[in-house]
Design a protein around this motif. Structure first.
Motif, PDB file in Angstrom:
ATOM      1  N   ILE A 237      -5.519  -9.699   6.254  1.00  0.00           N
ATOM      2  CA  ILE A 237      -5.099 -10.897   6.791  1.00  0.00           C
ATOM      3  C   ILE A 237      -6.578 -11.615   7.361  1.00  0.00           C
ATOM      4  O   ILE A 237      -6.884 -11.160   8.186  1.00  0.00           O
ATOM      5  N   VAL A 238      -6.576 -12.808   7.028  1.00  0.00           N
ATOM      6  CA  VAL A 238      -7.606 -13.664   7.485  1.00  0.00           C
ATOM      7  C   VAL A 238      -7.050 -14.849   7.858  1.00  0.00           C
ATOM      8  O   VAL A 238      -6.600 -15.778   7.364  1.00  0.00           O
ATOM      9  N   PRO A 239      -6.809 -14.913   9.345  1.00  0.00           N
ATOM     10  CA  PRO A 239      -6.012 -15.968   9.942  1.00  0.00           C
ATOM     11  C   PRO A 239      -6.815 -17.336   9.603  1.00  0.00           C
ATOM     12  O   PRO A 239      -7.866 -17.775   9.391  1.00  0.00           O
ATOM     13  N   GLY A 240      -5.473 -18.325   8.916  1.00  0.00           N
ATOM     14  CA  GLY A 240      -5.721 -19.616   8.558  1.00  0.00           C
ATOM     15  C   GLY A 240      -6.376 -19.699   7.130  1.00  0.00           C
ATOM     16  O   GLY A 240      -6.639 -20.715   6.665  1.00  0.00           O
ATOM     17  N   GLU A 241      -6.801 -18.662   6.595  1.00  0.00           N
ATOM     18  CA  GLU A 241      -7.298 -18.469   5.188  1.00  0.00           C
ATOM     19  C   GLU A 241      -6.336 -17.765   4.179  1.00  0.00           C
ATOM     20  O   GLU A 241      -6.057 -18.442   2.970  1.00  0.00           O
ATOM     21  N   ARG A 242      -6.029 -16.268   4.411  1.00  0.00           N
ATOM     22  CA  ARG A 242      -5.641 -15.641   3.296  1.00  0.00           C
ATOM     23  C   ARG A 242      -4.799 -14.436   3.923  1.00  0.00           C
ATOM     24  O   ARG A 242      -4.918 -13.762   4.998  1.00  0.00           O
ATOM     25  N   VAL A 243      -3.946 -14.144   3.114  1.00  0.00           N
ATOM     26  CA  VAL A 243      -2.824 -12.935   3.492  1.00  0.00           C
ATOM     27  C   VAL A 243      -2.707 -12.358   2.112  1.00  0.00           C
ATOM     28  O   VAL A 243      -2.333 -12.800   1.300  1.00  0.00           O
ATOM     29  N   VAL A 244      -2.983 -10.899   2.119  1.00  0.00           N
ATOM     30  CA  VAL A 244      -3.001  -9.981   0.918  1.00  0.00           C
ATOM     31  C   VAL A 244      -1.964  -9.017   1.031  1.00  0.00           C
ATOM     32  O   VAL A 244      -1.907  -8.573   2.261  1.00  0.00           O
ATOM     33  N   GLN A 245      -0.972  -9.048   0.280  1.00  0.00           N
ATOM     34  CA  GLN A 245      -0.067  -8.021   0.494  1.00  0.00           C
ATOM     35  C   GLN A 245      -0.054  -7.029  -0.782  1.00  0.00           C
ATOM     36  O   GLN A 245       0.042  -7.339  -1.878  1.00  0.00           O
TER      37      GLN A 245
ATOM     38  N   PRO B 132      22.408  -4.207  -9.599  1.00  0.00           N
ATOM     39  CA  PRO B 132      22.686  -5.514 -10.393  1.00  0.00           C
ATOM     40  C   PRO B 132      22.397  -6.948  -9.727  1.00  0.00           C
ATOM     41  O   PRO B 132      21.935  -7.827 -10.425  1.00  0.00           O
ATOM     42  N   ASP B 133      22.466  -6.889  -8.513  1.00  0.00           N
ATOM     43  CA  ASP B 133      22.115  -8.099  -7.786  1.00  0.00           C
ATOM     44  C   ASP B 133      20.900  -8.185  -6.703  1.00  0.00           C
ATOM     45  O   ASP B 133      20.688  -8.960  -5.886  1.00  0.00           O
ATOM     46  N   SER B 134      20.099  -6.862  -6.908  1.00  0.00           N
ATOM     47  CA  SER B 134      19.124  -6.896  -5.820  1.00  0.00           C
ATOM     48  C   SER B 134      17.906  -6.330  -6.404  1.00  0.00           C
ATOM     49  O   SER B 134      18.015  -5.396  -7.247  1.00  0.00           O
ATOM     50  N   ASP B 135      16.892  -6.455  -5.883  1.00  0.00           N
ATOM     51  CA  ASP B 135      15.672  -5.757  -5.775  1.00  0.00           C
ATOM     52  C   ASP B 135      15.168  -5.106  -4.264  1.00  0.00           C
ATOM     53  O   ASP B 135      15.356  -5.735  -3.531  1.00  0.00           O
ATOM     54  N   VAL B 136      14.522  -4.059  -4.442  1.00  0.00           N
ATOM     55  CA  VAL B 136      14.347  -3.259  -3.296  1.00  0.00           C
ATOM     56  C   VAL B 136      12.694  -3.003  -3.318  1.00  0.00           C
ATOM     57  O   VAL B 136      12.243  -2.544  -4.264  1.00  0.00           O
ATOM     58  N   VAL B 137      11.802  -3.388  -2.236  1.00  0.00           N
ATOM     59  CA  VAL B 137      10.573  -3.377  -2.306  1.00  0.00           C
ATOM     60  C   VAL B 137      10.110  -2.789  -1.030  1.00  0.00           C
ATOM     61  O   VAL B 137      10.700  -3.050   0.041  1.00  0.00           O
ATOM     62  N   GLU B 138       8.934  -2.212  -0.832  1.00  0.00           N
ATOM     63  CA  GLU B 138       8.388  -1.920   0.219  1.00  0.00           C
ATOM     64  C   GLU B 138       7.038  -2.874   0.330  1.00  0.00           C
ATOM     65  O   GLU B 138       6.019  -2.645  -0.648  1.00  0.00           O
ATOM     66  N   ALA B 139       6.658  -3.496   1.207  1.00  0.00           N
ATOM     67  CA  ALA B 139       5.687  -4.197   1.263  1.00  0.00           C
ATOM     68  C   ALA B 139       4.613  -3.970   2.451  1.00  0.00           C
ATOM     69  O   ALA B 139       5.139  -3.362   3.326  1.00  0.00           O
ATOM     70  N   ARG B 140       3.499  -4.220   2.286  1.00  0.00           N
ATOM     71  CA  ARG B 140       2.601  -3.684   3.463  1.00  0.00           C
ATOM     72  C   ARG B 140       1.130  -4.836   3.377  1.00  0.00           C
ATOM     73  O   ARG B 140       0.860  -5.246   2.320  1.00  0.00           O
ATOM     74  N   PHE B 141       0.863  -5.235   4.627  1.00  0.00           N
ATOM     75  CA  PHE B 141      -0.371  -6.043   4.654  1.00  0.00           C
ATOM     76  C   PHE B 141      -1.759  -5.460   4.253  1.00  0.00           C
ATOM     77  O   PHE B 141      -1.883  -4.431   4.825  1.00  0.00           O
TER      78      PHE B 141
ATOM     79  N   PHE C 239       7.553  -2.170  -5.884  1.00  0.00           N
ATOM     80  CA  PHE C 239       8.843  -2.275  -6.289  1.00  0.00           C
ATOM     81  C   PHE C 239       9.564  -0.877  -6.524  1.00  0.00           C
ATOM     82  O   PHE C 239       8.994  -0.102  -7.279  1.00  0.00           O
ATOM     83  N   VAL C 240      10.796  -0.791  -6.138  1.00  0.00           N
ATOM     84  CA  VAL C 240      11.507   0.444  -6.258  1.00  0.00           C
ATOM     85  C   VAL C 240      12.502   0.349  -7.512  1.00  0.00           C
ATOM     86  O   VAL C 240      13.373  -0.556  -7.405  1.00  0.00           O
ATOM     87  N   SER C 241      12.376   1.113  -8.483  1.00  0.00           N
ATOM     88  CA  SER C 241      13.204   0.922  -9.612  1.00  0.00           C
ATOM     89  C   SER C 241      13.035   2.165 -10.488  1.00  0.00           C
ATOM     90  O   SER C 241      12.046   2.960 -10.683  1.00  0.00           O
ATOM     91  N   ASP C 242      14.289   2.738 -11.139  1.00  0.00           N
ATOM     92  CA  ASP C 242      14.398   4.018 -11.798  1.00  0.00           C
ATOM     93  C   ASP C 242      13.709   3.715 -13.097  1.00  0.00           C
ATOM     94  O   ASP C 242      13.186   4.526 -13.926  1.00  0.00           O
TER      95      ASP C 242
END
Length: 100
Positions: free
Chosen positions: A29-37, A17-26, A41-44
């Motif tokens: 990564i392009v330093p100074g330009e862009r980060v893509v993740q 009821p009060d949280s989301d669980v996520v697993e994230a990975r990069f 989302f973990v949910s039944d």
């Protein structure tokens, strides 16, 4: 990562009821330009489960930097308004951290 909401009454979590669980990975990564993740989302509930791709792009701007976020494949159960509010909060927290 567990995202916990101090006020879940307006936007309840998807894992509890009060949280989301996520697993994230990069993904990129392009330093100074862009980060893509890739954010899983973990949910039944299939409406809240799935993998979203978030792209954070940084460009030079007068007096600092501009950060743009694009989210692709957001699970259908996450409202555009709630998602926009969450992203705005993330950007506000980033600005506070960098300015503080």
């Amino acid at each position: 990562m567990v995202l916990t909401y101090t006020d879940a009454s307006s936007s309840p979590g998807k894992a509890t009821p009060d949280s989301d669980v996520v697993e994230a990975r990069f993904v990129e990564i392009v330093p100074g330009e862009r980060v893509v993740q890739a954010v899983d989302f973990v949910s039944d509930d299939p409406a809240f489960a799935g993998t979203m791709t978030m792209t954070w792009e940084v460009t030079a701007a007068e007096g600092g930097s501009r950060v743009d976020i694009r989210a692709d494949d957001v699970p259908a159960g996450i409202s555009a308004e709630d998602h926009a509010t969450g992203l705005a909060s993330s950007l506000d927290n980033l600005a506070s951290h960098l300015e503080g």
